[in-house]
Design a protein around this motif. Structure first.
Motif: not given
Length: 213
Positions: A50-55, A79-91
């Protein structure tokens, strides 16, 4: 109804920790783990979680590429779950169709809640990500618009789209528009289909960019 989850992260300790958190939650079952994006796609094809937690950053196929594949094939919500909150990753993650973006520092209770929300068709963004998106829109620097089919929407569908842009849940939309939640889900589905979008988060971005909120 049990929510099935696939965990994709290249660090064993992180996968193990996430699995322990989710296995302790009612109504959630971890059905698989993957150490890179390509394996996540293979497992999702076999397991249909149903959901994939994705790095995001993984060797080989990265999380954004894998997210795009999962959504294109209709295999799982992401659902993306990461250490990095850089704009390029969010976008990149939101463009790929991810239903949510959280940082790995998220409290366990919030992670469990987010998994359940994404499985129910809701969108989830970390508070700091939401603030940055709002700031970007205010400065006219939001992500580029997805294909626009606004003229095909009915008046009610435009109202629902505006509510998505305001970050409202299905229950909140139902209350605001005086309709049932089942009807809201139907409208959301039609909005996504007509606008050729992969997630309600993409719909929210489109609503923000077009000044519908």
């Amino acid at each position: 109804m049990t929510i099935t989850v696939l965990i994709a992260d290249d660090h064993f300790a992180i996968r193990d920790g996430l699995a322990m958190i989710l296995k302790g939650a009612d109504g959630i079952e971890v059905v698989g783990e993957a150490e890179d994006g390509a394996e996540a796609v293979r497992q999702a094809r076999a397991l249909r979680p149903d959901v994939t937690l994705m790095d995001v950053r993984m060797p080989g196929t990265d999380g954004i590429t894998a997210t795009r594949q999962l959504l294109a094939e209709g295999l799982s919500q992401v659902l993306v779950l990461t250490t990095f909150d850089l704009d390029e990753y969010v976008d990149g993650a939101l463009r790929a169709g991810a239903a949510g973006f959280l940082l790995k520092s998220v409290p366990s209770a919030r992670l469990i809640e987010a998994v359940k929300l994404v499985a129910a068709g809701e969108g989830v963004l970390a508070p700091q990500i939401t603030r940055r998106l709002i700031t970007a829109y205010a400065a006219g620097r939001g992500p580029a618009s997805v294909p626009n089919g606004l003229d095909t929407l009915t008046e009610r569908e435009r109202q629902v789209l505006a509510c998505l842009g305001a970050g409202l849940s299905n229950a909140q939309i139902a209350t605001r528009l005086y309709i049932g939640e089942t009807t809201v889900k139907t409208h959301v589905s039609r909005v996504l289909s007509k606008l050729d979008l992969r997630s309600r988060v993409q719909a929210a971005i489109l609503a923000q960019e077009n000044g519908l909120t």
